[in-house]
Write a protein that holds these residues in place. Structure first.
Motif, PDB file in Angstrom:
ATOM      1  N   LYS A  90     -69.791  -3.553 -30.967  1.00  9.99           N
ATOM      2  CA  LYS A  90     -68.808  -3.741 -31.526  1.00  9.99           C
ATOM      3  C   LYS A  90     -67.508  -3.889 -30.745  1.00  9.99           C
ATOM      4  N   VAL A  91     -66.220  -4.341 -30.118  1.00  9.78           N
ATOM      5  CA  VAL A  91     -65.129  -4.427 -29.325  1.00  9.78           C
ATOM      6  C   VAL A  91     -64.002  -4.732 -31.018  1.00  9.78           C
ATOM      7  N   ILE A  92     -63.285  -3.485 -30.689  1.00 13.05           N
ATOM      8  CA  ILE A  92     -62.616  -3.760 -31.409  1.00 13.05           C
ATOM      9  C   ILE A  92     -61.408  -3.405 -31.297  1.00 13.05           C
ATOM     10  N   THR A  93     -60.269  -4.483 -31.260  1.00 18.37           N
ATOM     11  CA  THR A  93     -58.878  -4.118 -29.999  1.00 18.37           C
ATOM     12  C   THR A  93     -58.223  -2.303 -31.628  1.00 18.37           C
ATOM     13  N   LEU A  94     -56.732  -2.438 -30.034  1.00 18.70           N
ATOM     14  CA  LEU A  94     -56.096  -1.154 -31.454  1.00 18.70           C
ATOM     15  C   LEU A  94     -54.424  -1.346 -30.879  1.00 18.70           C
ATOM     16  N   ASP A  95     -53.903  -2.093 -31.449  1.00 19.82           N
ATOM     17  CA  ASP A  95     -52.125  -2.207 -31.103  1.00 19.82           C
ATOM     18  C   ASP A  95     -51.196  -1.456 -31.606  1.00 19.82           C
ATOM     19  N   PRO A  96     -50.640   0.147 -30.685  1.00 14.89           N
ATOM     20  CA  PRO A  96     -50.199   0.442 -31.646  1.00 14.89           C
ATOM     21  C   PRO A  96     -48.717  -0.321 -30.898  1.00 14.89           C
ATOM     22  N   GLY A  97     -47.894   0.370 -32.063  1.00 16.16           N
ATOM     23  CA  GLY A  97     -46.842  -1.435 -32.641  1.00 16.16           C
ATOM     24  C   GLY A  97     -45.833  -0.067 -31.278  1.00 16.16           C
ATOM     25  N   HIS A  98     -44.991  -1.693 -30.861  1.00 18.62           N
ATOM     26  CA  HIS A  98     -43.113  -1.931 -30.205  1.00 18.62           C
ATOM     27  C   HIS A  98     -43.923  -0.992 -29.284  1.00 18.62           C
ATOM     28  N   GLY A  99     -43.565  -0.447 -28.555  1.00 23.02           N
ATOM     29  CA  GLY A  99     -43.126   0.217 -26.943  1.00 23.02           C
ATOM     30  C   GLY A  99     -41.842  -0.539 -26.281  1.00 23.02           C
ATOM     31  N   GLY A 100     -41.869   0.572 -24.959  1.00 20.57           N
ATOM     32  CA  GLY A 100     -40.675   0.418 -24.061  1.00 20.57           C
ATOM     33  C   GLY A 100     -39.358   0.059 -25.022  1.00 20.57           C
ATOM     34  N   GLN A 101     -38.821  -1.382 -24.324  1.00 20.40           N
ATOM     35  CA  GLN A 101     -37.287  -1.223 -25.178  1.00 20.40           C
ATOM     36  C   GLN A 101     -36.967  -1.451 -26.898  1.00 20.40           C
ATOM     37  N   ASP A 102     -38.317  -1.765 -27.162  1.00 21.84           N
ATOM     38  CA  ASP A 102     -38.493  -1.212 -28.898  1.00 21.84           C
ATOM     39  C   ASP A 102     -39.438   0.101 -29.031  1.00 21.84           C
ATOM     40  N   PRO A 103     -38.305   0.468 -30.185  1.00 21.90           N
ATOM     41  CA  PRO A 103     -38.346   2.043 -30.216  1.00 21.90           C
ATOM     42  C   PRO A 103     -39.575   1.559 -31.881  1.00 21.90           C
ATOM     43  N   GLY A 104     -39.092   0.054 -32.130  1.00 24.33           N
ATOM     44  CA  GLY A 104     -39.629   0.843 -33.744  1.00 24.33           C
ATOM     45  C   GLY A 104     -38.449   0.794 -34.167  1.00 24.33           C
ATOM     46  N   ALA A 105     -39.234   1.627 -35.806  1.00 23.86           N
ATOM     47  CA  ALA A 105     -38.697   2.049 -36.711  1.00 23.86           C
ATOM     48  C   ALA A 105     -37.854   3.561 -36.205  1.00 23.86           C
ATOM     49  N   ILE A 106     -36.903   3.660 -36.737  1.00 19.12           N
ATOM     50  CA  ILE A 106     -36.440   5.173 -35.922  1.00 19.12           C
ATOM     51  C   ILE A 106     -36.706   6.079 -37.477  1.00 19.12           C
ATOM     52  N   GLY A 107     -36.454   7.157 -36.784  1.00 21.95           N
ATOM     53  CA  GLY A 107     -37.478   8.374 -38.255  1.00 21.95           C
ATOM     54  C   GLY A 107     -35.544   9.136 -38.386  1.00 21.95           C
ATOM     55  N   TYR A 108     -36.410   9.350 -39.209  1.00 22.63           N
ATOM     56  CA  TYR A 108     -34.948  10.346 -40.445  1.00 22.63           C
ATOM     57  C   TYR A 108     -34.307  11.334 -39.733  1.00 22.63           C
ATOM     58  N   SER A 109     -34.929  12.356 -38.121  1.00 24.00           N
ATOM     59  CA  SER A 109     -34.269  12.673 -37.013  1.00 24.00           C
ATOM     60  C   SER A 109     -34.244  12.157 -35.850  1.00 24.00           C
ATOM     61  N   ASP A 110     -34.451  10.600 -35.940  1.00 24.12           N
ATOM     62  CA  ASP A 110     -34.275   9.977 -35.098  1.00 24.12           C
ATOM     63  C   ASP A 110     -35.712   9.986 -33.580  1.00 24.12           C
ATOM     64  N   LEU A 111     -36.940  10.598 -34.911  1.00 28.47           N
ATOM     65  CA  LEU A 111     -38.911  10.073 -34.289  1.00 28.47           C
ATOM     66  C   LEU A 111     -38.982   8.493 -33.825  1.00 28.47           C
ATOM     67  N   TYR A 112     -38.747   7.580 -32.806  1.00 26.71           N
ATOM     68  CA  TYR A 112     -38.830   6.562 -32.558  1.00 26.71           C
ATOM     69  C   TYR A 112     -41.023   6.239 -32.906  1.00 26.71           C
ATOM     70  N   GLU A 113     -40.764   5.661 -34.014  1.00 24.47           N
ATOM     71  CA  GLU A 113     -42.314   4.853 -33.776  1.00 24.47           C
ATOM     72  C   GLU A 113     -43.388   4.755 -32.898  1.00 24.47           C
ATOM     73  N   LYS A 114     -42.622   4.318 -32.166  1.00 26.24           N
ATOM     74  CA  LYS A 114     -43.861   3.938 -30.333  1.00 26.24           C
ATOM     75  C   LYS A 114     -44.377   5.349 -30.205  1.00 26.24           C
ATOM     76  N   ILE A 115     -43.839   6.438 -30.448  1.00 24.04           N
ATOM     77  CA  ILE A 115     -44.159   7.199 -29.443  1.00 24.04           C
ATOM     78  C   ILE A 115     -45.427   7.501 -30.779  1.00 24.04           C
ATOM     79  N   PRO A 116     -45.846   8.493 -31.722  1.00 25.06           N
ATOM     80  CA  PRO A 116     -46.492   8.907 -32.031  1.00 25.06           C
ATOM     81  C   PRO A 116     -47.456   7.629 -33.026  1.00 25.06           C
ATOM     82  N   VAL A 117     -47.339   6.859 -32.478  1.00 24.35           N
ATOM     83  CA  VAL A 117     -48.687   5.665 -33.242  1.00 24.35           C
ATOM     84  C   VAL A 117     -49.333   5.199 -31.691  1.00 24.35           C
ATOM     85  N   LEU A 118     -48.600   5.641 -30.661  1.00 28.60           N
ATOM     86  CA  LEU A 118     -49.474   5.852 -29.140  1.00 28.60           C
ATOM     87  C   LEU A 118     -50.217   6.813 -29.241  1.00 28.60           C
ATOM     88  N   GLU A 119     -49.588   8.073 -29.562  1.00 31.31           N
ATOM     89  CA  GLU A 119     -50.639   9.161 -29.653  1.00 31.31           C
ATOM     90  C   GLU A 119     -52.623   9.044 -31.101  1.00 31.31           C
TER      91      GLU A 119
END
Lengths: 733, 167
Positions: A550-579
């Protein structure tokens, strides 16, 4: 009575007026066959003969009184009182008046009276034999009225009508054979000519006035026969019936025929068949058996033939034939009896139909005897009273169960069909009109389980190779193997217990019409199935389910200049989605999948490139991993997106992912939504976008900062993916 | 004398014309219309319309400005980041092309839910009128691939009825 008078009248007209007797010829008068005078005084009248009354009164006990003054005569005879006047045409009989055709008159001392009318009125039988010039008077005699053949439905023979009951006796005389019936106190007052009876047994019937007191009926027989006389009252008198029956003189059983020798043809027969034991009962009507016989026979058809006089009223001879097989007979009347022979069945051809069905075509049904020879795996079908037209004696078919079919004329009357089978197979014989269908079934013999290191192998053992159908169930986990055309006799199947992933094995006859066997393997975890067939053994290698291939493509959202959603305490979405994506990647790789990552670092990748990569890699699925956000900090829950025109498999994957996430993370279920999201719209494979939690919400952001929550998120998605591929495997098989 | 009287007459006529024109212009410039402006709910699951009386003059611009101003109701949420400026609206055929300043993208809070609320609040607010079928969003006059990394904004979008909640 009036009918008889008319008859008599006609007769007398014949006698007296048709000039057989001349006026001057001498006439003899006989009373009760005794000659009274051979020169009777007489005068012929219109249709009567006038004779002197004294001839009667002198010879018969008739009282006469003459009333000279009124020219009247009174006669008394038995219960009859007659009164008439000379010169008059009226005759009083008791209380009734009848007419003379000619008036009586006095001639000297003699009263000339019309004999016909007067004799009749006195109850005498008057018979005229013009050729002999004899007039006979019979006192107190019955009259024979007529003779005829018996009705056709009855026995052969004749019937004799007499106007009253008389004493009779009969006898059978030889040289030549003839039956004589004497009717006592009977007079033949009219001529009855000899006639041919409507029976081959009777040559001629003769009737004559044997003496003054007896009429004799003689039946000249063509051959020896038996007879009986029946009598009964009928309208206008009494009837005597002489019934003549042929004699069955001999019963012969020769070849496969029974021949009855009889003194005449035996056309009236009927046959009944009985089972257990096989028996034919043949009734022969209107036949008399000379001697009862039990004939033991030993040939291919008969065991014993018994013949007896079953009934005498009417005569029926019964033939009971004990048979070896259930066969039918035909009867044919011969000139000298009857021939009974088996009806012949013809085996016309044999054909094969798929599903291991052999069709045997006959010209008519005949009960076959089927024997299975276990040793030779051979089904032998014997057709009694059957011959075959087949030229080819051996047949080979494209059947996994039948090696060969052979046809032979086993003996004179038996056609044998032999099916050489690959094993002792269950079989079924059914008739379709004149076609015997032989259906053969494969059989399940065992289900074995073997440890093959990398898993467990289930071996479904049959007598012959067989097509099958496997289906999987996820809840509960089961592998169901359906075996069409297979007989499962639970007691005869060796079933293994537990082994590896297989918790339990069950076998059953899922249906009998049509036959279908079923093997169910109860599993304790999800497995991969590799199918194989080795001879009669269907093999299923069960290994822990994996995502190999099986071939599965995983796509962690955003990254780089695009931080994605900004958290309540300014956590950038791009970091945990990659993790999370990297954690999921590991899980999937461990399960054997090939994983394609759209980014492995904090770098900007345009949406277009992400989806192009998935398409290029021919991914089986595309999973985009995101965290949600909103202007409000109160939004919460997990949601999964699929393309606006999301197909069935995207829907399936989304549902498995969404429910697994909600279940594992305990988050609010915002459901599966269709939306025009770039990566979903352009992916060529089932694609989902996961919004795990809202990080614009403080609680959500706090959760996603925890390592354990990220682990859980990865595991939840892993389980969703596994379920999806398991379902595909279930559907794909 | 005759000339003076004529001048007076002309002056009066001219004044009358000016007064009449001013009255008409007033109605034209200051007339309003009842419209719906869509805002997000707290859960970012639906858009909810708010009734607004908007000047007919520069109607679409006024509407988007109402949208940018935010909802009157406490339980509704603004969908356009507050620093954002509307740079212009043009109607081309049935498509409204709405040009925002860079802040719409740069200061957006993100999330698929957040993005869909923002985009469809603009789209649904403008497509409530028959003359607008679809809406295309530009940033600083440029076409964009996406706003917040999810939605495909290189194409114009139609009115979305299933995202609306009215109660």
């Amino acid at each position: 009575m009036p009918k008889k008078i008319v008859l008599l009248t006609i007769l007398l007209i014949l006698i007296f007026n048709v000039s057989v007797l001349a006026q001057n010829d001498n006439i003899k008068l006989k009373i009760n066959e005794s000659l009274v005078t051979d020169n009777l005084t007489y005068k012929l009248a219109e249709d009567d003969i006038l004779v002197p009354l004294q001839v009667l009164t002198n010879n018969l006990p008739i009282k006469m009184k003459w009333y000279n003054s009124i020219d009247t005569l009174k006669l008394e005879y038995k219960d009859k009182n007659l009164k008439f006047s000379l010169g008059g045409k009226r005759l009083q009989v008791n209380d009734k008046l009848i007419n003379f055709s000619a008036a009586p008159y006095k001639s000297g001392e003699q009263f000339m009276v019309p004999l016909k009318v007067l004799g009749e009125a006195l109850g005498l039988v008057i018979r005229a034999e013009p050729k002999q010039g004899v007039v006979s008077i019979y006192q107190d005699h019955a009259r024979l009225e007529g003779i005829d053949n018996l009705e056709q439905t009855d026995n052969d023979g004749i019937k004799i009508n007499v106007n009253q009951q008389v004493n009779s006796n009969s006898m059978l005389l030889q040289n030549p054979y003839r039956i004589v019936l004497d009717l006592k106190g009977t007079a033949l007052y009219k001529k009855i000519s000899n006639f041919e009876a409507d029976s081959p047994l009777i040559k001629e019937v003769r009737v004559a006035q044997f003496n003054g007191n007896t009429v004799r009926v003689v039946l000249d027989l063509a051959t020896k026969a038996k007879y009986k006389v029946e009598k009964s009252a009928v309208d206008d008198g009494y009837q005597y019936r002489i019934k003549v029956s042929p004699l069955i003189t001999e019963v012969q059983v020769k070849d496969n025929k029974i021949k009855l020798n009889a003194t005449s043809s035996l056309p009236k027969t009927n046959i009944k068949y009985l089972d257990n034991p096989n028996r034919a009962v043949i009734n022969i009507e209107n036949a008399i058996l000379e001697k009862q016989e039990n004939i033991k026979v030993d040939n291919s058809i008969f065991k014993e033939v018994r013949v007896s006089q079953y009934k005498t009223e009417p005569y029926v001879v019964r033939l009971v034939v004990d048979l070896k097989d259930k066969i039918q007979f035909k009867t044919e009347a011969a000139k000298d009896g009857l021939i009974i022979e088996p009806m012949q069945t013809v085996l016309k051809d044999i054909s094969y139909e798929s599903k291991n069905k052999v069709k045997i075509n006959l010209n008519k049904k005949v009960e076959p005897k089927a024997v299975f020879l276990e040793s030779g795996s051979r089904l032998m079908i014997d057709f009694p009273a059957t011959t075959t037209e087949l030229k080819s004696k051996q047949f080979k078919y494209d059947s996994q169960l039948i090696e060969e079919v052979r046809v032979s004329q086993y003996d004179q009357t038996t056609t044998r069909v032999v099916l050489d089978l690959i094993a002792p197979l269950p079989h079924e014989l059914t008739w379709n009109e004149n076609q015997l269908q032989v259906k053969l079934f494969n059989k399940l013999t065992a289900v074995e389980l073997k440890d093959i290191g990398a898993g467990t192998e289930a071996r479904v053992e049959l007598l012959a190779p067989e097509n099958y159908k496997v289906s999987r169930l996820i809840n509960p986990r089961r592998l169901v193997i359906d075996l069409p055309g297979v007989v499962v006799n639970k007691n005869e199947v060796e079933v293994a217990g537990q082994q590896g992933v297989i918790e339990k094995v069950r076998v059953s006859q899922y249906s009998t019409n049509p036959h279908q066997g079923r093997v169910v393997l109860e599993l304790n975890k999800s497995v991969n199935v590799i199918k194989d067939v080795v001879d009669n053994s269907l093999r299923f290698k069960l290994a822990d389910f994996d995502l190999a291939g099986k071939v599965i493509t995983l796509d962690p959202g955003h990254g780089g200049q695009d931080p994605g959603a900004i958290g309540y305490s300014d956590l950038y979405e791009k970091i945990p989605v990659l993790e999370i994506a990297l954690k999921l990647e590991k899980l999937l790789k461990d399960a054997g999948a090939e994983v394609v990552m759209t980014r492995r670092a904090d770098e900007f990748v345009p949406l277009e490139e992400r989806v192009k990569l998935a398409n290029k890699m021919n991914s089986d699925i595309f999973v985009s991993i995101h965290l949600n956000g909103h202007h409000s900090n109160t939004s919460f829950g997990t949601e999964t997106f699929i393309a606006s025109e999301g197909k069935k498999n995207s829907q399936l994957l989304a549902q498995f992912m969404q429910s697994s996430l909600v279940e594992q993370l305990g988050t609010f279920n915002r459901g599966v939504k269709k939306e025009e999201l770039y990566v979903l719209e352009h992916a060529n494979m089932p694609a989902v976008l996961e919004e795990i939690v809202f990080i614009s919400n403080k609680k959500g952001e706090d959760k996603i900062r925890q390592e354990s929550f990220k682990d859980k998120s990865a595991v939840a998605m892993y389980k969703g993916i596994i379920k999806y591929f398991e379902l595909l495997a279930e559907e794909g098989n | 004398m005759v000339e003076k009287r004529d001048i007076l007459l002309y002056t009066i006529i001219t004044l009358l014309v000016i007064i009449l024109l001013s009255i008409f212009s007033y109605f034209k410039f200051f007339a309003t219309i009842q419209t719906k402006v869509y805002f997000a709910n707290q859960q970012a699951s639906h858009l909810v319309p708010e009734e607004k009386e908007v000047k007919k003059n520069q109607l679409y611009t006024n509407l988007i400005k109402e949208l940018m101003r935010g909802p009157a109701a406490d339980d509704l949420v603004a969908t356009i980041p507050p620093q954002t400026k509307l740079l212009g609206i043009e109607i081309e055929g049935g498509t409204a092309v709405v040009d925002f300043s860079q802040e719409l993208k740069d200061t957006h809070w993100g999330g698929t839910a957040g993005e869909t609320m923002t985009v469809y609040s603009v789209v649904n607010t403008l497509t409530q009128f028959n003359e607008i079928d679809k809406v295309k969003i530009l940033i600083e006059g440029q076409e964009i691939e996406t706003l917040a990394g999810h939605m495909e904004l290189s194409k114009a979008l139609f009115f979305n009825s299933k995202i609306i909640k009215t109660d």
